[in-house]
Scaffold this motif. Sequence first.
Motif, PDB file in Angstrom:
ATOM      1  N   GLY A 102       0.752  -1.253   0.000  1.00 43.19           N
ATOM      2  CA  GLY A 102       0.000   0.000   0.000  1.00 43.19           C
ATOM      3  C   GLY A 102       0.777   1.293   0.000  1.00 43.19           C
ATOM      4  O   GLY A 102       0.255   2.333   0.422  1.00 43.19           O
ATOM      5  N   SER A 103       1.991   1.310  -0.535  1.00 49.02           N
ATOM      6  CA  SER A 103       2.757   2.557  -0.534  1.00 49.02           C
ATOM      7  C   SER A 103       2.121   3.638  -1.416  1.00 49.02           C
ATOM      8  O   SER A 103       2.340   4.826  -1.178  1.00 49.02           O
ATOM      9  CB  SER A 103       4.206   2.321  -0.958  1.00 49.02           C
ATOM     10  N   GLY A 104       1.327   3.234  -2.385  1.00 47.12           N
ATOM     11  CA  GLY A 104       0.632   4.222  -3.212  1.00 47.12           C
ATOM     12  C   GLY A 104      -0.276   5.099  -2.366  1.00 47.12           C
ATOM     13  O   GLY A 104      -0.391   6.310  -2.597  1.00 47.12           O
ATOM     14  N   ARG A 105      -0.906   4.502  -1.393  1.00 46.78           N
ATOM     15  CA  ARG A 105      -1.783   5.262  -0.496  1.00 46.78           C
ATOM     16  C   ARG A 105      -0.979   6.226   0.366  1.00 46.78           C
ATOM     17  O   ARG A 105      -1.447   7.314   0.692  1.00 46.78           O
ATOM     18  CB  ARG A 105      -2.598   4.291   0.373  1.00 46.78           C
ATOM     19  N   ILE A 106       0.261   5.863   0.707  1.00 41.09           N
ATOM     20  CA  ILE A 106       1.132   6.753   1.491  1.00 41.09           C
ATOM     21  C   ILE A 106       1.439   8.014   0.667  1.00 41.09           C
ATOM     22  O   ILE A 106       1.383   9.128   1.180  1.00 41.09           O
ATOM     23  CB  ILE A 106       2.446   6.048   1.914  1.00 41.09           C
ATOM     24  N   SER A 107       1.733   7.838  -0.622  1.00 45.25           N
ATOM     25  CA  SER A 107       1.966   8.993  -1.496  1.00 45.25           C
ATOM     26  C   SER A 107       0.723   9.875  -1.560  1.00 45.25           C
ATOM     27  O   SER A 107       0.827  11.109  -1.568  1.00 45.25           O
ATOM     28  CB  SER A 107       2.350   8.542  -2.909  1.00 45.25           C
ATOM     29  N   GLU A 108      -0.441   9.258  -1.602  1.00 42.18           N
ATOM     30  CA  GLU A 108      -1.688  10.030  -1.629  1.00 42.18           C
ATOM     31  C   GLU A 108      -1.849  10.867  -0.363  1.00 42.18           C
ATOM     32  O   GLU A 108      -2.345  11.994  -0.416  1.00 42.18           O
ATOM     33  CB  GLU A 108      -2.890   9.094  -1.794  1.00 42.18           C
ATOM     34  N   VAL A 109      -1.417  10.326   0.767  1.00 42.23           N
ATOM     35  CA  VAL A 109      -1.496  11.071   2.027  1.00 42.23           C
ATOM     36  C   VAL A 109      -0.601  12.317   1.954  1.00 42.23           C
ATOM     37  O   VAL A 109      -0.984  13.392   2.415  1.00 42.23           O
ATOM     38  CB  VAL A 109      -1.134  10.176   3.236  1.00 42.23           C
ATOM     39  N   VAL A 110       0.582  12.183   1.366  1.00 38.25           N
ATOM     40  CA  VAL A 110       1.462  13.344   1.194  1.00 38.25           C
ATOM     41  C   VAL A 110       0.741  14.406   0.370  1.00 38.25           C
ATOM     42  O   VAL A 110       0.739  15.595   0.720  1.00 38.25           O
ATOM     43  CB  VAL A 110       2.802  12.958   0.520  1.00 38.25           C
ATOM     44  N   THR A 111       0.101  13.987  -0.712  1.00 36.84           N
ATOM     45  CA  THR A 111      -0.640  14.918  -1.566  1.00 36.84           C
ATOM     46  C   THR A 111      -1.768  15.586  -0.783  1.00 36.84           C
ATOM     47  O   THR A 111      -1.965  16.801  -0.879  1.00 36.84           O
ATOM     48  CB  THR A 111      -1.185  14.192  -2.813  1.00 36.84           C
ATOM     49  N   GLU A 112      -2.479  14.813   0.000  1.00 35.56           N
ATOM     50  CA  GLU A 112      -3.574  15.363   0.806  1.00 35.56           C
ATOM     51  C   GLU A 112      -3.070  16.361   1.844  1.00 35.56           C
ATOM     52  O   GLU A 112      -3.684  17.403   2.071  1.00 35.56           O
ATOM     53  CB  GLU A 112      -4.328  14.230   1.513  1.00 35.56           C
ATOM     54  N   GLU A 113      -1.949  16.051   2.481  1.00 33.98           N
ATOM     55  CA  GLU A 113      -1.421  16.904   3.549  1.00 33.98           C
ATOM     56  C   GLU A 113      -0.735  18.167   3.032  1.00 33.98           C
ATOM     57  O   GLU A 113      -0.875  19.228   3.620  1.00 33.98           O
ATOM     58  CB  GLU A 113      -0.443  16.121   4.436  1.00 33.98           C
ATOM     59  N   PHE A 114       0.032  18.035   1.937  1.00 33.96           N
ATOM     60  CA  PHE A 114       0.886  19.137   1.510  1.00 33.96           C
ATOM     61  C   PHE A 114       0.596  19.650   0.101  1.00 33.96           C
ATOM     62  O   PHE A 114       1.230  20.598  -0.353  1.00 33.96           O
ATOM     63  CB  PHE A 114       2.361  18.738   1.621  1.00 33.96           C
ATOM     64  N   GLY A 115      -0.332  19.003  -0.599  1.00 33.22           N
ATOM     65  CA  GLY A 115      -0.702  19.468  -1.934  1.00 33.22           C
ATOM     66  C   GLY A 115       0.378  19.276  -2.979  1.00 33.22           C
ATOM     67  O   GLY A 115       0.427  20.018  -3.955  1.00 33.22           O
ATOM     68  N   ILE A 116       1.261  18.299  -2.772  1.00 34.16           N
ATOM     69  CA  ILE A 116       2.328  18.042  -3.745  1.00 34.16           C
ATOM     70  C   ILE A 116       2.253  16.599  -4.226  1.00 34.16           C
ATOM     71  O   ILE A 116       1.765  15.728  -3.525  1.00 34.16           O
ATOM     72  CB  ILE A 116       3.729  18.334  -3.160  1.00 34.16           C
ATOM     73  N   LYS A 117       2.736  16.399  -5.439  1.00 32.34           N
ATOM     74  CA  LYS A 117       2.817  15.065  -6.031  1.00 32.34           C
ATOM     75  C   LYS A 117       4.279  14.713  -6.242  1.00 32.34           C
ATOM     76  O   LYS A 117       5.165  15.543  -6.011  1.00 32.34           O
ATOM     77  CB  LYS A 117       2.048  15.039  -7.351  1.00 32.34           C
ATOM     78  N   ASN A 118       4.524  13.513  -6.737  1.00 31.89           N
ATOM     79  CA  ASN A 118       5.886  13.043  -6.959  1.00 31.89           C
ATOM     80  C   ASN A 118       6.706  14.071  -7.735  1.00 31.89           C
ATOM     81  O   ASN A 118       6.294  14.553  -8.777  1.00 31.89           O
ATOM     82  CB  ASN A 118       5.858  11.715  -7.718  1.00 31.89           C
ATOM     83  N   GLY A 119       7.872  14.403  -7.196  1.00 32.29           N
ATOM     84  CA  GLY A 119       8.781  15.338  -7.854  1.00 32.29           C
ATOM     85  C   GLY A 119       8.500  16.803  -7.545  1.00 32.29           C
ATOM     86  O   GLY A 119       9.233  17.674  -8.005  1.00 32.29           O
ATOM     87  N   GLU A 120       7.486  17.075  -6.752  1.00 34.18           N
ATOM     88  CA  GLU A 120       7.120  18.461  -6.467  1.00 34.18           C
ATOM     89  C   GLU A 120       7.571  18.882  -5.069  1.00 34.18           C
ATOM     90  O   GLU A 120       7.786  18.052  -4.191  1.00 34.18           O
ATOM     91  CB  GLU A 120       5.608  18.662  -6.595  1.00 34.18           C
ATOM     92  N   THR A 121       7.678  20.206  -4.902  1.00 30.81           N
ATOM     93  CA  THR A 121       8.071  20.812  -3.641  1.00 30.81           C
ATOM     94  C   THR A 121       6.990  21.796  -3.223  1.00 30.81           C
ATOM     95  O   THR A 121       6.462  22.528  -4.064  1.00 30.81           O
ATOM     96  CB  THR A 121       9.424  21.547  -3.791  1.00 30.81           C
ATOM     97  N   SER A 122       6.686  21.815  -1.936  1.00 32.21           N
ATOM     98  CA  SER A 122       5.680  22.752  -1.434  1.00 32.21           C
ATOM     99  C   SER A 122       6.182  24.184  -1.583  1.00 32.21           C
ATOM    100  O   SER A 122       7.386  24.440  -1.573  1.00 32.21           O
ATOM    101  CB  SER A 122       5.336  22.443   0.022  1.00 32.21           C
ATOM    102  N   SER A 123       5.248  25.122  -1.724  1.00 30.53           N
ATOM    103  CA  SER A 123       5.624  26.515  -1.973  1.00 30.53           C
ATOM    104  C   SER A 123       6.406  27.124  -0.815  1.00 30.53           C
ATOM    105  O   SER A 123       7.177  28.049  -1.016  1.00 30.53           O
ATOM    106  CB  SER A 123       4.388  27.361  -2.277  1.00 30.53           C
ATOM    107  N   ASP A 124       6.242  26.595   0.394  1.00 32.62           N
ATOM    108  CA  ASP A 124       7.003  27.102   1.540  1.00 32.62           C
ATOM    109  C   ASP A 124       8.389  26.459   1.635  1.00 32.62           C
ATOM    110  O   ASP A 124       9.136  26.731   2.576  1.00 32.62           O
ATOM    111  CB  ASP A 124       6.228  26.899   2.842  1.00 32.62           C
TER     112      ASP A 124
END
Length: 171
Positions: A102-124
């Motif tokens: 289920g690591s795919g779901r872990i990546s989804e949690v990152v997206t939900e929490e910080f609004g970023i996807k693979n290869g992206e950096t948060s604006s802060d």
Amino acid sequence: MAENIVEKKEQEEVKEELDLSAIDEICAEYKGRKGATIPVLQKVQEHYGYLSKEMVDRIAENLNMSPHTIYGVITFYAQFYTTPRGKYVIRVCRGTACHVKGSGRISEVVTEEFGIKNGETSSDLKFTLEEVSCIGACGMAPVIMINDKTYGNLTPEKAREIFREYAKKDD
């Protein structure tokens, strides 16, 4: 949440504010030495967090090399980055064992929490998400690393708690 992604314009503003004099000092340590390119790039990246066009131009000037030659090195090695990265780099293992657990779901949690996807950096500039092929801790699947710290046997809920703890950190 596209507004959370570091935009090119913001990256350019960050570049304009940088004092590049440290590059001169780093390059001076290696002047005239063969094989200096990689150590210089590593030290400059360690100092600034990434390697911008302006930094590469300054390195090239100091080492009497073509910027194209330096870009050849930067693009060959995965350790070098040409855009700012987050203070906390979240690496989500996507290897077979982690994928099955289920690591795919872990990546989804990152997206939900910080609004970023693979290869992206948060604006802060606090978080960067990288999905990686394997962390090498299959027995603890699913696994993530945040900078150099490994977390295993995760559930989406456990991962969310970990991410929220990092989000609270001010340092």
